[in-house]
Design a protein around this motif. Structure first.
Motif, mmCIF file in Angstrom:
data_model
loop_
_atom_site.group_PDB
_atom_site.id
_atom_site.type_symbol
_atom_site.label_atom_id
_atom_site.label_comp_id
_atom_site.label_asym_id
_atom_site.label_seq_id
_atom_site.Cartn_x
_atom_site.Cartn_y
_atom_site.Cartn_z
ATOM 1 N N SER A 13 13.363 14.692 3.991
ATOM 2 C CA SER A 13 14.011 13.385 4.135
ATOM 3 C C SER A 13 12.981 12.279 4.344
ATOM 4 C CB SER A 13 14.989 13.432 5.320
ATOM 5 O OG SER A 13 15.551 12.166 5.575
ATOM 6 N N LEU A 14 11.994 12.527 5.208
ATOM 7 C CA LEU A 14 10.945 11.543 5.455
ATOM 8 C C LEU A 14 10.123 11.289 4.194
ATOM 9 C CD1 LEU A 14 9.718 12.759 8.972
ATOM 10 C CD2 LEU A 14 11.030 10.686 8.486
ATOM 11 N N ALA A 15 9.864 12.337 3.417
ATOM 12 C CA ALA A 15 9.088 12.179 2.190
ATOM 13 C C ALA A 15 9.819 11.330 1.164
ATOM 14 C CB ALA A 15 8.760 13.554 1.602
ATOM 15 N N GLN A 16 11.150 11.297 1.257
ATOM 16 C CA GLN A 16 11.942 10.453 0.366
ATOM 17 C C GLN A 16 12.070 9.026 0.886
ATOM 18 O OE1 GLN A 16 15.747 12.327 -0.818
ATOM 19 N NE2 GLN A 16 14.835 14.280 -0.243
ATOM 20 N N ASP A 17 11.356 8.741 1.991
ATOM 21 C CA ASP A 17 11.331 7.391 2.559
ATOM 22 C C ASP A 17 12.663 6.995 3.192
ATOM 23 O OD1 ASP A 17 9.845 5.214 3.246
ATOM 24 O OD2 ASP A 17 10.215 4.096 1.413
ATOM 25 N N LEU B 276 0.814 -1.217 0.000
ATOM 26 C CA LEU B 276 0.000 0.000 0.000
ATOM 27 C C LEU B 276 0.847 1.267 0.000
ATOM 28 C CD1 LEU B 276 -2.744 -0.996 2.598
ATOM 29 C CD2 LEU B 276 -2.678 -1.448 0.154
ATOM 30 N N ASP B 277 2.152 1.136 0.303
ATOM 31 C CA ASP B 277 3.023 2.304 0.313
ATOM 32 C C ASP B 277 3.156 2.867 -1.099
ATOM 33 O OD1 ASP B 277 3.626 2.527 3.012
ATOM 34 O OD2 ASP B 277 5.303 1.131 2.896
ATOM 35 N N PRO B 278 3.322 4.195 -1.228
ATOM 36 C CA PRO B 278 3.417 4.788 -2.566
ATOM 37 C C PRO B 278 4.619 4.302 -3.356
ATOM 38 C CG PRO B 278 3.891 6.409 -0.849
ATOM 39 C CD PRO B 278 3.356 5.195 -0.162
ATOM 40 N N GLN B 279 5.732 4.044 -2.686
ATOM 41 C CA GLN B 279 6.907 3.458 -3.324
ATOM 42 C C GLN B 279 7.233 2.183 -2.550
ATOM 43 O OE1 GLN B 279 9.216 7.128 -2.869
ATOM 44 N NE2 GLN B 279 9.451 7.204 -5.095
ATOM 45 N N ALA B 280 6.432 1.160 -2.781
ATOM 46 C CA ALA B 280 6.557 -0.072 -1.996
ATOM 47 C C ALA B 280 7.943 -0.674 -2.180
ATOM 48 C CB ALA B 280 5.483 -1.067 -2.425
ATOM 49 N N ARG B 281 8.598 -0.931 -1.063
ATOM 50 C CA ARG B 281 9.930 -1.545 -1.100
ATOM 51 C C ARG B 281 10.081 -2.465 0.092
ATOM 52 N NH1 ARG B 281 13.068 0.466 2.854
ATOM 53 N NH2 ARG B 281 12.670 2.557 3.673
ATOM 54 N N SER B 282 10.897 -3.464 -0.067
ATOM 55 C CA SER B 282 11.136 -4.394 1.027
ATOM 56 C C SER B 282 12.120 -3.776 2.015
ATOM 57 C CB SER B 282 11.705 -5.700 0.460
ATOM 58 O OG SER B 282 11.900 -6.634 1.482
ATOM 59 N N ARG B 283 11.851 -3.983 3.296
ATOM 60 C CA ARG B 283 12.753 -3.478 4.335
ATOM 61 C C ARG B 283 12.861 -4.499 5.452
ATOM 62 N NH1 ARG B 283 9.542 -0.898 8.464
ATOM 63 N NH2 ARG B 283 7.350 -0.790 7.844
ATOM 64 N N GLU B 284 13.998 -4.514 6.117
ATOM 65 C CA GLU B 284 14.211 -5.470 7.197
ATOM 66 C C GLU B 284 13.435 -5.029 8.433
ATOM 67 O OE1 GLU B 284 17.875 -7.798 9.496
ATOM 68 O OE2 GLU B 284 18.261 -6.546 7.733
ATOM 69 N N VAL B 285 12.806 -5.987 9.104
ATOM 70 C CA VAL B 285 12.078 -5.723 10.348
ATOM 71 C C VAL B 285 12.571 -6.690 11.407
ATOM 72 C CG1 VAL B 285 10.011 -4.734 9.288
ATOM 73 C CG2 VAL B 285 10.173 -7.210 9.577
ATOM 74 N N PHE B 286 12.351 -6.327 12.665
ATOM 75 C CA PHE B 286 12.830 -7.133 13.782
ATOM 76 C C PHE B 286 12.062 -8.442 13.887
ATOM 77 C CE2 PHE B 286 13.176 -8.308 18.284
ATOM 78 C CZ PHE B 286 14.534 -8.164 18.487
ATOM 79 N N SER B 287 10.764 -8.380 13.601
ATOM 80 C CA SER B 287 9.910 -9.567 13.691
ATOM 81 C C SER B 287 8.617 -9.272 12.951
ATOM 82 C CB SER B 287 9.625 -9.917 15.159
ATOM 83 O OG SER B 287 8.925 -11.149 15.252
#
Length: 332
Positions: free
Chosen positions: A167-171, A104-115
């Motif tokens: 910076s936040l807008a650039q994800d 659903l993110d505008p620039q959907a990308r995979s990111r590492e999460v803790f769990s």
């Protein structure tokens, strides 16, 4: 890991999506073949998990996520939350590493999460997406913050806030705000926190300090901050609290905490509410004359191995949408 995060794990032969708020179903058959786990929240199909053996790279598992675009079989279509993207929340995990993709993110990308995220968290995201289709996620809303009103702000504060929001807008997940002593950095942080709570839809912000006296000062600034567009004080609109026990209260919008207390909380240790005792302990962990945890480490207090924490359901990784680290040049 799924059970720790509050998911009820089922075999596909025992499928009962209403057995819990969040249900993870093993070997669920999709249009493109079986998935390791399909995720139900409140009886709706919302996501998928690709599981790999520890030691394998997640890139292959993430590539497999593309096949989920084929969606679910016809007999399950009525259970899908979003017809356009039936498996919006996608995970790939080896157990040691976990990656997350929010379609659903505008620039959907995979990111590492803790769990894995909790079912209640995904349920909240679902509601936000339904209520605000033009900006369905937190990251989408960060791109749509209103123009900053500059009345009452110094030039350095305007520069810091506009730069951070760009910076936040650039994800970008991290940003450094460098301001001279006396430039009003806490006021800047309060202003940005207010904007992210009101316009960004952030649920909770952590303001992390390394000394109790800084926590007390920050609490005063948050409580006394007069909101520029509403005219009421910050604390009249949002609950601001210092960590006082072993739980992060659901009602708190801003939690102010020392790194020592947060580390104890993450470790599952008892967290004291005795400020005097904490201040005395800062002689070791970060004293009022500017020494810090890092200074103690350099003096010979370092551990044999890097410190770590396990998953703690009292304060899961998604407990905070933003972390403000105060005085990052010292210990934190």
């Amino acid at each position: 890991m799924l059970a720790e995060a509050g998911w009820l794990v089922q075999d596909v032969a025992e499928l009962n999506p209403m057995a819990g708020r969040g249900v993870a179903v093993r070997e669920f058959r999709l249009a493109s073949g079986p998935a390791d786990y399909v995720l139900y929240v409140d009886g709706r199909i919302v996501g998928v998990v690709e599981a790999k053996r520890e030691g394998e790279t997640l890139s292959a598992a993430q590539a497999q996520n593309a096949r989920y675009a084929d969606g679910v079989l016809k007999e399950h279509r009525l259970a899908v939350w979003r017809e356009a993207d039936p498996l919006a929340f996608r995970y790939a995990s080896t157990g040691a590493q976990t990656a997350f993709l929010n379609r659903l993110d505008p620039q959907a990308r995979s990111r590492e999460v803790f769990s894995f995220h909790r079912p209640a968290t995904i349920a909240r995201w679902m509601k936000e997406a339904d209520d605000r289709p033009a900006a369905p996620t937190y990251r989408a809303r960060l791109k749509r913050l209103p123009v900053l009103g500059t009345d009452g702000l110094r030039l350095a504060q305007v520069d810091a806030i506009t730069g951070l929001e760009a910076s936040l807008a650039q994800d970008l997940p991290r940003g450094l705000v460098q301001m001279a002593t006396g430039a009003g950095k806490t006021f800047t942080a309060v202003t940005e926190t207010y904007r992210l709570l009101k316009f960004g839809g952030a649920k909770r912000v952590l303001f992390l300090v390394d000394r109790n006296n800084l926590g007390r000062q920050a609490l005063g600034e948050f409580r006394n901050y007069v909101t520029p567009d509403d005219g009421r004080k910050f604390s009249e609109l949002y609950n601001v609290e210092r960590l006082a026990g072993d739980e992060v209260q659901d009602s708190s919008s801003v939690l102010i905490c020392t790194i020592q207390k947060m580390y104890a909380l993450l470790r599952g240790e008892t967290v004291t509410n005795d400020d005097a005792a904490d201040d005395s302990s800062e002689d070791v962990h970060g004293s009022s004359d500017g020494s810090s945890i890092q200074d103690a480490a350099e003096a010979g207090y370092e551990a044999d191995a890097p410190v770590s924490v396990e998953y703690n359901p009292r304060v899961p990784p998604e407990a905070f949408d933003l972390i403000v680290v105060d005085e990052c040049h010292r210990s934190i």
